[in-house]
Design a protein around this motif. Structure first.
Motif, PDB file in Angstrom:
ATOM      1  N   PHE A   1      56.137  36.678  74.922  1.00 13.51           N
ATOM      2  CA  PHE A   1      55.444  36.751  76.201  1.00 13.51           C
ATOM      3  C   PHE A   1      54.041  36.176  76.053  1.00 13.51           C
ATOM      4  CE2 PHE A   1      58.563  40.188  76.291  1.00 13.51           C
ATOM      5  CZ  PHE A   1      59.235  39.873  77.461  1.00 13.51           C
ATOM      6  N   LYS A   2      53.534  35.665  77.142  1.00  7.65           N
ATOM      7  CA  LYS A   2      52.192  35.080  77.140  1.00  7.65           C
ATOM      8  C   LYS A   2      51.109  36.149  77.261  1.00  7.65           C
ATOM      9  CE  LYS A   2      53.739  30.861  79.419  1.00  7.65           C
ATOM     10  NZ  LYS A   2      53.627  30.045  80.635  1.00  7.65           N
ATOM     11  N   HIS A   3      51.430  37.258  77.921  1.00  8.47           N
ATOM     12  CA  HIS A   3      50.436  38.288  78.213  1.00  8.47           C
ATOM     13  C   HIS A   3      50.990  39.653  77.837  1.00  8.47           C
ATOM     14  CE1 HIS A   3      48.575  35.117  80.585  1.00  8.47           C
ATOM     15  NE2 HIS A   3      49.745  34.931  81.171  1.00  8.47           N
ATOM     16  N   TYR A   4      50.136  40.499  77.249  1.00  9.42           N
ATOM     17  CA  TYR A   4      50.559  41.833  76.820  1.00  9.42           C
ATOM     18  C   TYR A   4      49.616  42.894  77.371  1.00  9.42           C
ATOM     19  CZ  TYR A   4      53.780  39.615  73.630  1.00  9.42           C
ATOM     20  OH  TYR A   4      54.806  38.874  73.116  1.00  9.42           O
ATOM     21  N   CYS A   5      50.203  44.016  77.762  1.00  9.18           N
ATOM     22  CA  CYS A   5      49.427  45.138  78.278  1.00  9.18           C
ATOM     23  C   CYS A   5      48.542  45.693  77.172  1.00  9.18           C
ATOM     24  CB  CYS A   5      50.380  46.225  78.788  1.00  9.18           C
ATOM     25  SG  CYS A   5      49.532  47.731  79.311  1.00  9.18           S
ATOM     26  N   ARG A   6      47.293  45.924  77.487  1.00 10.34           N
ATOM     27  CA  ARG A   6      46.346  46.446  76.488  1.00 10.34           C
ATOM     28  C   ARG A   6      46.527  47.942  76.249  1.00 10.34           C
ATOM     29  NH1 ARG A   6      40.891  46.342  80.223  1.00 10.34           N
ATOM     30  NH2 ARG A   6      42.010  46.996  82.071  1.00 10.34           N
ATOM     31  N   PHE A   7      47.348  48.595  77.082  1.00  4.34           N
ATOM     32  CA  PHE A   7      47.572  50.032  76.940  1.00  4.34           C
ATOM     33  C   PHE A   7      48.879  50.364  76.214  1.00  4.34           C
ATOM     34  CE2 PHE A   7      44.964  49.366  80.701  1.00  4.34           C
ATOM     35  CZ  PHE A   7      43.855  50.141  80.394  1.00  4.34           C
ATOM     36  N   CYS A   8      49.965  49.634  76.536  1.00 10.25           N
ATOM     37  CA  CYS A   8      51.268  49.980  75.954  1.00 10.25           C
ATOM     38  C   CYS A   8      51.959  48.799  75.280  1.00 10.25           C
ATOM     39  CB  CYS A   8      52.187  50.558  77.027  1.00 10.25           C
ATOM     40  SG  CYS A   8      52.728  49.363  78.272  1.00 10.25           S
ATOM     41  N   ASN A   9      51.336  47.631  75.289  1.00 11.55           N
ATOM     42  CA  ASN A   9      51.850  46.435  74.619  1.00 11.55           C
ATOM     43  C   ASN A   9      53.088  45.816  75.275  1.00 11.55           C
ATOM     44  OD1 ASN A   9      50.536  45.029  72.682  1.00 11.55           O
ATOM     45  ND2 ASN A   9      51.842  45.684  71.004  1.00 11.55           N
ATOM     46  N   ARG A  10      53.402  46.210  76.514  1.00 13.19           N
ATOM     47  CA  ARG A  10      54.521  45.591  77.234  1.00 13.19           C
ATOM     48  C   ARG A  10      54.155  44.142  77.518  1.00 13.19           C
ATOM     49  NH1 ARG A  10      57.518  47.610  82.787  1.00 13.19           N
ATOM     50  NH2 ARG A  10      58.919  45.841  82.885  1.00 13.19           N
ATOM     51  N   GLY A  11      55.139  43.238  77.396  1.00  7.55           N
ATOM     52  CA  GLY A  11      54.880  41.819  77.571  1.00  7.55           C
ATOM     53  C   GLY A  11      55.268  41.285  78.936  1.00  7.55           C
ATOM     54  N   PHE A  12      54.510  40.294  79.392  1.00 11.50           N
ATOM     55  CA  PHE A  12      54.750  39.640  80.676  1.00 11.50           C
ATOM     56  C   PHE A  12      54.469  38.150  80.524  1.00 11.50           C
ATOM     57  CE2 PHE A  12      53.579  43.961  81.549  1.00 11.50           C
ATOM     58  CZ  PHE A  12      54.450  44.358  82.550  1.00 11.50           C
ATOM     59  N   ASN A  13      55.226  37.342  81.245  1.00  7.55           N
ATOM     60  CA  ASN A  13      54.955  35.904  81.265  1.00  7.55           C
ATOM     61  C   ASN A  13      54.081  35.510  82.444  1.00  7.55           C
ATOM     62  OD1 ASN A  13      56.184  34.955  78.919  1.00  7.55           O
ATOM     63  ND2 ASN A  13      58.193  35.127  79.857  1.00  7.55           N
ATOM     64  N   ILE A  14      53.951  36.391  83.408  1.00  7.41           N
ATOM     65  CA  ILE A  14      53.126  36.118  84.586  1.00  7.41           C
ATOM     66  C   ILE A  14      51.929  37.057  84.559  1.00  7.41           C
ATOM     67  CG2 ILE A  14      53.092  36.085  87.107  1.00  7.41           C
ATOM     68  CD1 ILE A  14      56.149  35.606  86.941  1.00  7.41           C
ATOM     69  N   LYS A  15      50.740  36.482  84.541  1.00  4.58           N
ATOM     70  CA  LYS A  15      49.514  37.273  84.409  1.00  4.58           C
ATOM     71  C   LYS A  15      49.348  38.266  85.560  1.00  4.58           C
ATOM     72  CE  LYS A  15      44.632  36.913  83.384  1.00  4.58           C
ATOM     73  NZ  LYS A  15      43.500  36.034  83.118  1.00  4.58           N
ATOM     74  N   ALA A  16      49.723  37.868  86.761  1.00  2.88           N
ATOM     75  CA  ALA A  16      49.586  38.761  87.911  1.00  2.88           C
ATOM     76  C   ALA A  16      50.463  40.007  87.754  1.00  2.88           C
ATOM     77  CB  ALA A  16      49.943  38.031  89.199  1.00  2.88           C
ATOM     78  N   MET A  17      51.643  39.849  87.153  1.00  2.00           N
ATOM     79  CA  MET A  17      52.513  41.001  86.919  1.00  2.00           C
ATOM     80  C   MET A  17      51.898  41.948  85.892  1.00  2.00           C
ATOM     81  SD  MET A  17      54.851  40.583  89.080  1.00  2.00           S
ATOM     82  CE  MET A  17      55.946  41.890  88.613  1.00  2.00           C
ATOM     83  N   LEU A  18      51.231  41.380  84.896  1.00  3.88           N
ATOM     84  CA  LEU A  18      50.512  42.200  83.922  1.00  3.88           C
ATOM     85  C   LEU A  18      49.413  42.992  84.617  1.00  3.88           C
ATOM     86  CD1 LEU A  18      49.588  43.123  81.089  1.00  3.88           C
ATOM     87  CD2 LEU A  18      48.215  41.035  81.000  1.00  3.88           C
ATOM     88  N   GLN A  19      48.670  42.346  85.501  1.00  4.43           N
ATOM     89  CA  GLN A  19      47.584  43.031  86.198  1.00  4.43           C
ATOM     90  C   GLN A  19      48.104  44.195  87.032  1.00  4.43           C
ATOM     91  OE1 GLN A  19      46.026  39.554  88.149  1.00  4.43           O
ATOM     92  NE2 GLN A  19      44.366  39.341  86.665  1.00  4.43           N
ATOM     93  N   VAL A  20      49.203  43.993  87.748  1.00  3.05           N
ATOM     94  CA  VAL A  20      49.795  45.071  88.535  1.00  3.05           C
ATOM     95  C   VAL A  20      50.249  46.193  87.607  1.00  3.05           C
ATOM     96  CG1 VAL A  20      51.753  45.697  90.009  1.00  3.05           C
ATOM     97  CG2 VAL A  20      50.473  43.586  90.453  1.00  3.05           C
ATOM     98  N   HIS A  21      50.901  45.852  86.502  1.00  3.21           N
ATOM     99  CA  HIS A  21      51.375  46.854  85.548  1.00  3.21           C
ATOM    100  C   HIS A  21      50.215  47.664  84.972  1.00  3.21           C
ATOM    101  CE1 HIS A  21      53.401  48.747  82.179  1.00  3.21           C
ATOM    102  NE2 HIS A  21      52.441  48.260  81.406  1.00  3.21           N
TER     103      HIS A  21
END
Length: 75
Positions: free
Chosen positions: A13-33
């Motif tokens: 994944f391109k982007h990872y949650c700083r709290f739980c390390n879940r991965g996302f390829n879309i930055k906006a989805m990471l922000q919502v998560h």
């Protein structure tokens, strides 16, 4: 689920949650998560003082328990 994709398909994944390390390829989805961790609700209701984590309403909003369809603004 994201663990399956990463393990079975070898896709990173391109982007990872700083709290739980879940991965996302879309930055906006990471922000919502990440808002699920922080509780941030940056989108205010136009009718009351409630806030929401996303700006998606599905074209409707509840106001004091009443379902109100939102009309699209004409440009």
């Amino acid at each position: 689920c994201y663990e399956h994709i990463q393990k079975e398909h070898g896709e990173g994944f391109k982007h990872y949650c700083r709290f739980c390390n879940r991965g996302f390829n879309i930055k906006a989805m990471l922000q919502v998560h990440e808002r699920s961790h922080t509780g941030e609700k940056p989108f205010p209701c136009p009718f009351c003082d409630m806030g929401f984590q996303t700006n998606r309403t599905g074209g409707v909003i509840y106001v004091e328990g009443i379902l109100i369809p939102l009309l699209k603004k004409k440009m």
